[in-house]
Every structure is written in C-alpha cells, then in structure tokens.
Motif scaffolding. Structure first.
Motif, PDB file in Angstrom:
ATOM      1  N   MET B 610       0.828  -1.212   0.000  1.00  0.00           N
ATOM      2  CA  MET B 610       0.000   0.000   0.000  1.00  0.00           C
ATOM      3  C   MET B 610       0.863   1.263   0.000  1.00  0.00           C
ATOM      4  SD  MET B 610      -3.158  -0.565  -0.297  1.00  0.00           S
ATOM      5  CE  MET B 610      -3.921   0.994   0.155  1.00  0.00           C
ATOM      6  N   LEU B 632      -1.207  10.695  -1.446  1.00  0.00           N
ATOM      7  CA  LEU B 632      -2.527  10.402  -1.984  1.00  0.00           C
ATOM      8  C   LEU B 632      -2.749  11.091  -3.323  1.00  0.00           C
ATOM      9  CD1 LEU B 632      -5.249  10.627   0.795  1.00  0.00           C
ATOM     10  CD2 LEU B 632      -4.619   8.671  -0.629  1.00  0.00           C
ATOM     11  N   ASP B 633      -2.068  12.246  -3.514  1.00  0.00           N
ATOM     12  CA  ASP B 633      -2.251  13.001  -4.744  1.00  0.00           C
ATOM     13  C   ASP B 633      -1.434  12.430  -5.896  1.00  0.00           C
ATOM     14  OD1 ASP B 633       0.221  13.622  -3.784  1.00  0.00           O
ATOM     15  OD2 ASP B 633      -0.097  15.790  -3.674  1.00  0.00           O
ATOM     16  N   GLU B 667       3.667   5.501   9.891  1.00  0.00           N
ATOM     17  CA  GLU B 667       2.946   5.345  11.163  1.00  0.00           C
ATOM     18  C   GLU B 667       1.529   5.887  11.051  1.00  0.00           C
ATOM     19  OE1 GLU B 667       3.055   4.078  14.055  1.00  0.00           O
ATOM     20  OE2 GLU B 667       5.125   3.425  14.316  1.00  0.00           O
ATOM     21  N   GLU B 668       1.401   7.027  10.380  1.00  0.00           N
ATOM     22  CA  GLU B 668       0.091   7.651  10.270  1.00  0.00           C
ATOM     23  C   GLU B 668      -0.891   6.713   9.565  1.00  0.00           C
ATOM     24  OE1 GLU B 668       0.103  11.508   8.447  1.00  0.00           O
ATOM     25  OE2 GLU B 668      -2.066  11.489   8.154  1.00  0.00           O
ATOM     26  N   GLU B 673      -5.533   4.340   9.296  1.00  0.00           N
ATOM     27  CA  GLU B 673      -6.353   3.703   8.260  1.00  0.00           C
ATOM     28  C   GLU B 673      -6.266   2.186   8.282  1.00  0.00           C
ATOM     29  OE1 GLU B 673      -8.634   4.808   6.308  1.00  0.00           O
ATOM     30  OE2 GLU B 673      -8.387   6.945   6.657  1.00  0.00           O
ATOM     31  N   ASP B 814      -4.874  -1.507  -5.301  1.00  0.00           N
ATOM     32  CA  ASP B 814      -4.794  -0.146  -4.759  1.00  0.00           C
ATOM     33  C   ASP B 814      -3.458   0.048  -4.057  1.00  0.00           C
ATOM     34  OD1 ASP B 814      -5.686   2.423  -4.349  1.00  0.00           O
ATOM     35  OD2 ASP B 814      -6.692   1.957  -2.454  1.00  0.00           O
ATOM     36  N   PHE B 815      -3.025   1.272  -4.002  1.00  0.00           N
ATOM     37  CA  PHE B 815      -1.883   1.706  -3.192  1.00  0.00           C
ATOM     38  C   PHE B 815      -1.980   3.213  -3.115  1.00  0.00           C
ATOM     39  CE2 PHE B 815      -0.471   1.276  -7.592  1.00  0.00           C
ATOM     40  CZ  PHE B 815       0.053   2.530  -7.854  1.00  0.00           C
ATOM     41  N   LEU B 816      -1.231   3.826  -2.215  1.00  0.00           N
ATOM     42  CA  LEU B 816      -1.356   5.267  -2.007  1.00  0.00           C
ATOM     43  C   LEU B 816      -0.962   6.017  -3.280  1.00  0.00           C
ATOM     44  CD1 LEU B 816       0.032   5.797   1.615  1.00  0.00           C
ATOM     45  CD2 LEU B 816      -2.335   5.490   0.822  1.00  0.00           C
ATOM     46  N   ARG B 819      -5.181   6.019  -7.430  1.00  0.00           N
ATOM     47  CA  ARG B 819      -6.354   6.601  -8.080  1.00  0.00           C
ATOM     48  C   ARG B 819      -6.011   7.954  -8.722  1.00  0.00           C
ATOM     49  NH1 ARG B 819      -9.194   8.819 -10.588  1.00  0.00           N
ATOM     50  NH2 ARG B 819     -11.468   9.100 -10.609  1.00  0.00           N
ATOM     51  N   SER B 820      -5.049   8.661  -8.133  1.00  0.00           N
ATOM     52  CA  SER B 820      -4.712   9.982  -8.661  1.00  0.00           C
ATOM     53  C   SER B 820      -4.027   9.893 -10.034  1.00  0.00           C
ATOM     54  CB  SER B 820      -3.805  10.733  -7.687  1.00  0.00           C
ATOM     55  OG  SER B 820      -4.541  11.124  -6.547  1.00  0.00           O
ATOM     56  N   SER B 822      -4.890   8.383 -12.563  1.00  0.00           N
ATOM     57  CA  SER B 822      -5.815   8.402 -13.697  1.00  0.00           C
ATOM     58  C   SER B 822      -6.650   9.687 -13.735  1.00  0.00           C
ATOM     59  CB  SER B 822      -6.728   7.172 -13.653  1.00  0.00           C
ATOM     60  OG  SER B 822      -7.420   7.139 -12.417  1.00  0.00           O
ATOM     61  N   ARG B 823      -6.353  10.636 -12.824  1.00  0.00           N
ATOM     62  CA  ARG B 823      -7.051  11.921 -12.942  1.00  0.00           C
ATOM     63  C   ARG B 823      -6.635  12.602 -14.247  1.00  0.00           C
ATOM     64  NH1 ARG B 823      -5.846  15.828  -8.710  1.00  0.00           N
ATOM     65  NH2 ARG B 823      -7.742  16.863  -9.383  1.00  0.00           N
TER      66      ARG B 823
END
Lengths: 80, 927
Positions: B610, B632-633, B667-668, B673, B814-816, B819-820, B822-823
C-alpha cells in the motif's frame, strides 16, 4: 503555550503535537469506483467550520500515537 | 546632596559605592538604583530625547519610567536600560542615552539558562496582596511560586504603613519566613513575569547576578528564564501612577508624585526642596505631606473642588499649602524645571509632581486575551469579567492590579476575600490641561505629543490601535505603561466619544524588554541545533573532507587533494577526479545517513504494497527492490531500496532527508487507516553504517574483503543481498547501485564501522580506491538519470513524470496515489517531465533553477512562456562535458529538440535528451 490532552500521556505542551486535519474522513472503500471529482474531494477538501471540529492529532514528540480530539476552531479550546 | 537623614529603608548607608555617569564620578549606597543615586547627587538630567533633543530626566521609580534610559558600559555592556531598574554596584559605568542604544561589540561570555516549574498557584507580585495570596495558598497546602520584579518583597509598601498592628516591613519579613520554611513554596525576587500564555503558562526572567556587579560568580547564570506552568495565576502586580499631560511636561525635575515619595522612603532621597504637586487624586496628598515632613516646601494644587478630609488634615499638619480648583498649564526652565504655570501665575519650584490617578497593571490579564473594562471612578481600565472560555479561567487579579487601591482592600483580596469599600474623593479624570498640543508630551520616549494624536485623528484614525501605530505612542521600551491610557483618553476627547467605546490597546508580551541571550539560554553556538555526524566523522575530518549540511547531518561533500601545481583542489577538480576514479576503478562513500526503517510483522508485505507504488510482497528473502512512494495526490514523496529479510521482515531504505518524515508517514497510515495490519515500524538509521563500494574494481575489493562470499555475477546477482561474517564481525552485503556501476553496499553496526571502513580502504589501495563525497554521488546518479527527491522533484512530480512508469504496479488493486494517476490532469501530455539537457557549448554549466523556454534568438516580450526549469546541473568526467536534468513541459516528446535557457543576459541553446546519459543500456551494472 496550550496544553493538549494526549489520551496516552496526559496533558502535554502543544509543541509536542502534530496536527492532522479533520478526523473521520474515511479512505474510500473502492477508489477506482470514484469519479475524478469525488476522488479530489476526498484528497483535497476538508471541513473548516468556525466552532467545534473533530481533528486528528499525533503526539509526535511523545508516544507518537494518533488520536482524535474535538477542538473549537474559534477559541482553540479542546472539548474535555 | 539630596539625601535626608531618617529615611531610606532600602539603602545601607554604611556601604558607599562608586560609579561613573556621563564621565563623572559619583558615590551612592548599597540599595540604591542608578536613578536614586543620581538624584541623591542632584543629577536630574539623564539624557536628551530621541527626536527633539530636549533634556529629559527620571519620571517614575521603577520599570514604568518612560524617560531615563541609559547605556551601561561596565561591568557588562548593555543598551537601553531604565536607570530606575539598575541596582547600583561598585564600579558601575553608564551614560545617558538619547533614545537609541548600541549593542555590545564584545562577545557576551555570561551564561543564560532556563528552568521549568510546575505549581498549583503562581502569584505575580510580592506586595501586600501577593504576599497574602501566596501565604493563603501555601497554608492550604498548595504548591506556590511567588515572583516579584523588585530587589526585595513588599511591593508598594514604603515602611510607614502598619499591617495587623505591626510595622508593614516586619509583616513582610515574617510572611517571608513562613513561606521560606515551606518546601512547597518557591519565592523569587528580581524576577519579572513578562509573558502570560494559554493554560497557565507564564515566562519569567530572573536577574541573578547583575546586582552583584563585578563580584558576580562566573559559575552562576546571569539570567534565567523560568517556564512556569500554573493551575491558577494570581496577578498582584500593583498599579502605575498616571501623569497629567501639561505643556512642557518633559523637563528634568518633573516626575510622578508616587515616585518622589518612593525615593524618599526607600532611598532617603528628597528630589526637590521647593515642590509643586499637581493632582486630581487622593494619593498625592500623602506624598505631599511626607515630602514636607522631610524638609521640603510643598504646594499642592488639586484640580478638584473638593479635598479629601484625611489627606488635607495631614497636609495641614506638615505645612503644605493646598489650593483647590487649581490647574497647572505649563512649566518653565531649560535644563531643569524652575516654575509651574498656574493660570497667569508662575510658581517657582525645583520639583513638579504630577498625579492623575492609578492604572492597574493588568498586562498579564491582557496577554491571555482577558477583558479589560473602563472604570470611570479610576479613570483606568481594570480586569473585567471573562467574556467566554477562551481566557481568564484560573486567572485572578487582586489588589491594585484589580483597581483596589487601599492597603486593607489589597490584603483582603490577597487573602481571597472581598475588599470593603472605602471612602475616597472620586478621582477627577483629567488627561491633560489647556496648552500648546505640540509641547504636551504623551510618550516621552517617543517624543510624541497631543498634536501627534490630533494628526492621527485628523488623518481618519478611529481605533486606538491605529493611533498607537501612527503616533508610535506606547511602542518604546516601556510599552506605554504610563502613556497608553492617556493616549486612549485624549483620542476619545478629540473624537468626542466616551473612552469606554474606544477601549485600550492590547498588552502583549514581553512586559519589560528581555534580552535575546536570555531567551536563547544554553542553545547558542554549537548547541543551537544538534549536528548529526556518522561514526566515521573523525576519519572524514582526518582525510580533509569538506562537509555539507544535509538536514542536521554533516556529510563529506568532497575530499580535496593537494594539486601538483601547489595549493589544493577546488570542488570542480576534486569531483571530476572522484567521478573518474569511481567509473574507472573503485570508490567508497559513507552512506550511513540514509534512513533505515525495520518493518516487521505478518502483514509487513501487505503494508508495503500500500505504501509503495510497486509490489513489495512478492519480493523474495535475499532480494532487493527499488521502490517509489507517493502521497494520496500521486506525487512522489520518497524513493529507495527495500531488502526482504524474511517473510515477516523488511528493511526499508529512505532518502537521508526522508528518514523521519517517511517513518511518520508510515505510522500515520498504519495507525489511522490500517490498524488491522499487524506491522511494527522501528527506525534503525543510527544502528547501521552503510558504505557503497562502487566501480568496476569493486568486485575485487569485496572479494578480498569477504573471501568466504562468492561475488561472481551468477552467485551474487544485482539486487540481491546476504549476511556474512568478516573476522567475526557481522556484515551485510547488498548489490545495489546508485551510479550504474558495479557496486556493493556494505552495512555494519556502528561499533565496527570504522574497522570495516578502514579495511575496505586498505584492501582497495591497490585498485586506487577513492573516498568520494555527496557531490560526486550526485553527479554519478544524475549521469544515470536517477532523480533526487526534493531536488529533481518538488511535490508536483509523479513517477510517470520521472520516466518511472515501470515502478508503478498495474496489478495491485490499490496503493497510495494510485487513483490519482488516472485523474485527467495527471494524464495531460503537457505535464512537466524529467529530461536531460546538453548545452550546445559543452563547457557551459547551466545554473540550477534556470528557466527553460522555446528555442529563440530573442526573448519575446514578457510574460515569456516558461517550459520548465533546470533541477540538476554538473560537469561530467564520463561525458567530457556539462549536462543537466530539467523538468520540461511535455519533455519526453521533445527529446531531440532544441530549447533555450536564458542565463544572465545570454540565451543558451540546449538539446533535449533522455534523462539517462551514461550507459543507457546498463552494461556496466555487472562489471
């Protein structure tokens, strides 16, 4: 300098903490199913009310645990 | 001499001290301030004013003095101190300061430190109210800290008062004996609470040695900042007397009535023999009577029509002439006041005392946004009811700080009781009298007058905060302690509005000036910020390395050698030599600063899948994989290699700068999550030392170093690792390359690092092993197009932009960041992409940060469309020329094109290439 209540360590000075923004914004179950706009809302958009807000905080210079706390954004007071 | 017998509770007449002021020698007594000693010698004129050059003297008796600033030269050079707060020491040298000070040119060798204190109650001020508050809390069994800014406790007590039927100072002494006997009480004099912050946090400055002069012990810190955290704060800081503004009110010999009374009782100084007192308040009657009793001829002018009976009786007993309904409208004199102008009459005097009432010292309430409310009976602002829960919880003002001016009331409030109302003739609120507003001084230190306030109001200012900034009133060292309320009052008068509607300016820390040295404490010089060094630092120093700061780390940048022609290599020459040595033979680098995170647990593989854009769970133990991390971006945040130790354990290498933030990032996500993942993270950066041994001869060196290990390409392929022992020392060898060359990373625990490093250097001697620094490392990696995160990226760069689509998994659901990718904006073909740039002039090195524009002979008129910028630029030994990396719009599609880089006035043509300039086929990797 404000005191913040770490649920593990008790009240400590604010410089020991790291702010993590609005709490309770869950990672989407299926990111691939989201539209670009929905995904952008998740990544970039956060509530910014005047008043109580549930926030993520990390006791970064202490136990390094993340926790959720409710803070009044107008007065900086944490709800006890 | 102005010293009178029978007075002076604070001075020791048996001890005479010598001091020098403005080049002249004087004497004073132990217990004097510089101000009291000067006045005892008849010196009223301390300096001239900052803008107008008008003679100025002492106005108040303590830190509220707006006027008498001096520069201390001996024993310790320090600018801009009020003469009223300097305790006289033998050999003191000072001179008057016309507004601006001069910093010491010699290094400050004194020590400064800080101390943390926690208590139930902090009492600020050891006057009658504060002493009672401290005693009451201590008797309740609470932990008490009592601080007071004067040399001795007692506050405003002069020694003439009586408390509980005893002399007041005896009461003070007894109370201190009781407090000092209590182990839960900390009592600090010469300690100013200068800032009050949230949740009972108060900063206080203790002056520990200045009063000892040349005898100050070297082993004691000069000043100490106390960081006090109190459950409750009692503000017992007293009140400042308020002057009345009259024309030419700034001459030496014009002071506050209470100050003259203070000087008499504390220091035995009678500051004038022919005294005029101008008042609109009761307290000045006591001052007038006391000064007359000590031998002065005193005339008291009361702006009010009625007089206080008790005060008038005392004055009559001492022969004071009292005139009611009389107003001073000006003064005469040049170097010293000679007359007070009363109507058409000029009263001769050598001391004019002004008293317009008292301002509660409510600064510490205001600091934490406590409300201050105007009290018309006082003509001043006093602490009001807390407006909401933002401020004021746990903070109480008592005594004069609360507007309670009588001794009995102060004692009652200090003890936590309600003060009984007392009979007073109401203060007549009188901010100023008639006169020329250009000579009516409101802020003496700033030379600011009523005319300046009128100008501010005329310019449209309606807020006291604006008037303050426009006129500078209240912005000097004293922060308007005596002038602030008057400025509000005069502004209100000029605007024709009640002062209540204007309020007062907000008091902000510090209450009195604090030296930066005190705030810095021990964190100076070497201790300002920790420097991190690797275990090999002494070796690098011995080798003559030039270091660079990488975060807090000191890393060798290059190792200059003597030149054959004499002198020593510069960086360019050293780096060319080091690069050639690595690509032609073998080099060794101290890579110990790389971040290392030990990732353990049954779900470690799933977790890293991830975190990284590529698949880590499929990595086999004994193997290494390069990985990229994104936010994430979808933007790259770090990169590095991952070693799989066993099925439940990985060692993750981060960039040097990423060591701490990436651990936090992991860690976060793990905590917030994915708490269901059974993974633990530990930083092991400091535990491992890592040395890349790099170059075509590295196999020879490693083979000799670890003879038990088969270092052939078949047995030890690229991106694999193993643990072995060399002479009993556990060593990890990994075939990882950050240069494209055949290379091994040798990792060892810190205790054995130096022995292993020296052994590698010795074994490599026959191959010319060359230690190299970060600069050469950067050139070698750039020649291969390997980006440095944070140099070639800036938080807006995706793996695809870097040409690393190969490192992004298409299989993982999925991984961090996934999804971005394919924006639509991430698919824009005009995104900036990492490319190589070759200046057509092979000797020209582009500056990093230079802009890239379309090929042109002449720049179009601005705005010139920017295509991107140079991120890395070096001189390459392997290419025999300069080269650069750059982020360029649509760069991958522009390979082969020519563009322009404006450098200074020149337009430099460059050719766009792929980012891999040396060995794009990867033939050197296996040696």
């Amino acid at each position: 300098m404000q005191l913040i209540d770490c649920p593990w360590c008790g009240p400590r000075e604010e410089v020991e903490f790291h702010y993590g923004g609005e709490a309770g914004v869950a990672y989407p179950a299926d990111p691939a199913a989201l539209s670009d706009e929905e995904w952008a809302r998740f990544v970039f958009h956060r509530a910014n009310p005047k008043g109580p807000l549930a926030e993520r905080w990390s006791h970064s210079a202490g136990c390094r645990r993340w926790f959720t706390a409710v803070r009044d954004t107008a007065t900086h007071r944490f709800r006890r | 001499m102005s010293r009178v017998d029978g007075y002076g509770t604070r001075i020791d007449r048996s001890r005479t001290l010598r001091f020098t002021f403005d080049g002249r020698e004087y004497t004073g007594h132990a217990g004097d301030t510089l101000a009291s000693a000067l006045l005892a010698n008849g010196v009223h004129r301390v300096s001239t004013s900052v803008d107008l050059g008008r003679p100025r003297g002492i106005v108040a008796a303590w830190s509220e003095d707006p006027s008498g600033l001096v520069q201390v030269e001996e024993p310790f050079p320090e600018p801009m101190l009020p003469a009223t707060t300097i305790e006289l020491t033998d050999g003191l040298v000072a001179r008057g300061l016309p507004g601006r000070g001069r910093l010491a040119e010699v290094p400050d060798t004194a020590r400064y430190d800080r101390k943390h204190t926690h208590c139930d109650v902090l009492v600020v001020g050891a006057g009658p109210a504060g002493l009672l508050a401290a005693r009451t809390a201590a008797r309740r069994g609470e932990r008490v800290v009592l601080v007071d800014d004067r040399p001795a406790a007692g506050g405003s007590l002069l020694g003439t008062e009586r408390i509980c039927g005893r002399a007041a100072l005896e009461f003070v002494a007894d109370t201190l004996v009781e407090l000092h006997a209590n182990p839960d009480v900390v009592h600090l004099q010469r300690t100013t609470a200068f800032g009050h912050y949230d949740d009972g946090f108060v900063l206080a400055l203790e002056r520990r040695t200045d009063h000892l002069g040349a005898d100050a012990p070297r082993n004691v810190s000069r000043q100490r900042v106390h960081r006090i955290r109190a459950a409750r704060v009692v503000v017992a800081t007293g009140a400042h007397e308020r002057p009345i503004v009259v024309e030419d009110n700034d001459r030496p010999g014009i002071m506050l009535a209470g100050a003259a009374r203070d000087l008499l009782h504390r220091h035995g100084v009678l500051a004038g023999r022919e005294i005029v007192v101008f008042t609109s308040d009761d307290a000045a009657y006591d001052a007038a009577a006391d000064l007359a009793k000590a031998g002065a001829r005193v005339t008291l002018l009361d702006a009010r029509d009625g007089v206080p009976a008790a005060g008038a009786r005392r004055c009559a007993e001492q022969g004071v002439t009292v005139r009611t309904g009389a107003v001073v409208t000006g003064t005469r004199g040049t170097e010293h006041v000679t007359h007070a102008v009363v109507g058409g009459e000029e009263l001769p005097c050598d001391l004019l005392l002004l008293s317009g009432g008292w301002n509660p010292v409510a600064h510490l309430v205001s600091h934490i946004r406590g409300t201050l409310a105007y009290d018309p009976a006082l003509g001043a602002f006093r602490p009001g009811e807390p407006a909401d829960d933002t401020a004021g919880d746990g903070v109480t003002a008592v005594g004069a700080a609360n507007g309670t001016l009588d001794l009995a009331g102060c004692l009652a409030e200090g003890a936590g009781e309600r003060a009984q109302p007392v009979e007073r003739t109401p203060t007549k609120v009188l901010w100023r009298t008639d006169g020329d507003p250009t000579r009516q001084f409101v802020d003496l230190q700033r030379d600011a007058t009523v005319a300046d306030i009128a100008r501010a109001v005329g310019a449209g200012m309606r807020s006291v905060e604006h008037v303050k900034r426009y006129t500078t009133i209240g912005t000097a060292h004293d922060q308007g302690k005596t002038s602030g309320v008057i400025a509000s009052g005069i502004t209100a008068e000029l605007l024709g509005v009640p002062i209540e509607s204007l309020g007062t300016t907000t008091f902000r820390p510090p209450y009195t000036p604090v030296a930066f040295a005190a705030l810095a404490g021990r964190e100076r010089g070497r201790l300002f910020d920790p420097a991190r060094t690797t275990v090999l630092h002494p070796w690098h120093e011995d080798a003559g390395a030039v270091f660079e700061d990488v975060g807090q780390w000191k890393r060798p940048r290059y190792y200059p050698r003597p030149r054959e022609t004499g002198g020593i290599e510069d960086m360019d020459a050293a780096v060319l030599r080091e690069c050639a040595a690595v690509r032609g033979g073998v080099g060794i680098l101290d890579g110990s600063t790389l971040g290392k995170i030990d990732v353990q647990g049954p779900d470690a593989g799933a977790f890293l899948d991830m975190i990284y854009t590529n698949v880590m769970s499929g990595l086999k133990p004994g193997k290494v994989r390069y990985g990229v991390m994104c936010g994430l971006d979808g933007m790259v945040i770090d990169d590095g290699t991952v070693l799989r130790i066993d099925p439940e354990r990985f060692c993750v290498y981060t960039t040097t700068g990423g060591a701490a933030p990436i651990l936090d990032h992991m860690e976060e996500w793990l905590q917030t999550e994915w708490p269901h993942l059974r993974v633990h993270l530990t930083s092991v950066t400091e535990q491992w030392a890592t040395f890349p041994v790099v170059g075509p001869r590295s196999r020879d060196v490693i083979g000799a170093f670890a003879p038990d290990v088969d270092v052939s390409v078949e047995a030890f392929p690229f991106m694999s690792w193993l643990d072995t022992h060399v002479d009993g020392i556990p060593v990890r060898l990994a075939r990882i390359s950050f240069s494209g060359e055949l290379a091994w990373e040798v990792s060892v625990d810190g205790w054995h690092a130096r022995a292993v490093w020296e052994r590698l250097v010795a074994l490599g001697g026959q191959y010319g092993i060359t230690p190299y620094g970060t600069e050469t490392m950067h050139v070698l990696r750039a020649e291969k197009g390997y980006p440095i995160i944070g140099q070639d990226t800036d938080g807006t760069v995706t793996p695809q932009d870097l040409g690393m689509a190969w490192a992004v998994s298409r299989k993982k659901p999925d991984f961090l960041g996934k999804r971005s990718f394919s924006r639509s904006s991430n698919l824009d073909p005009l995104r900036k992409q990492l490319v190589g740039l070759l200046p057509l002039d092979p000797d020209l090195k582009l500056p990093e940060g230079a802009q890239v524009v379309e090929l042109t002979d002449a720049l179009p008129p601005p705005p010139v469309p920017m295509l991107g910028h140079v991120t890395s630029s070096y001189r390459s030994a392997a290419l025999g020329r300069t080269f650069a990396l750059a982020l360029v719009k649509g760069g991958h599609a522009r390979i082969g094109e020519r563009l322009t880089v404006p450098v200074g006035g020149a337009l430099v043509p460059v050719e766009v290439t792929g980012s891999v300039l040396v060995d794009p086929e990867g033939t050197r990797r296996d040696g």
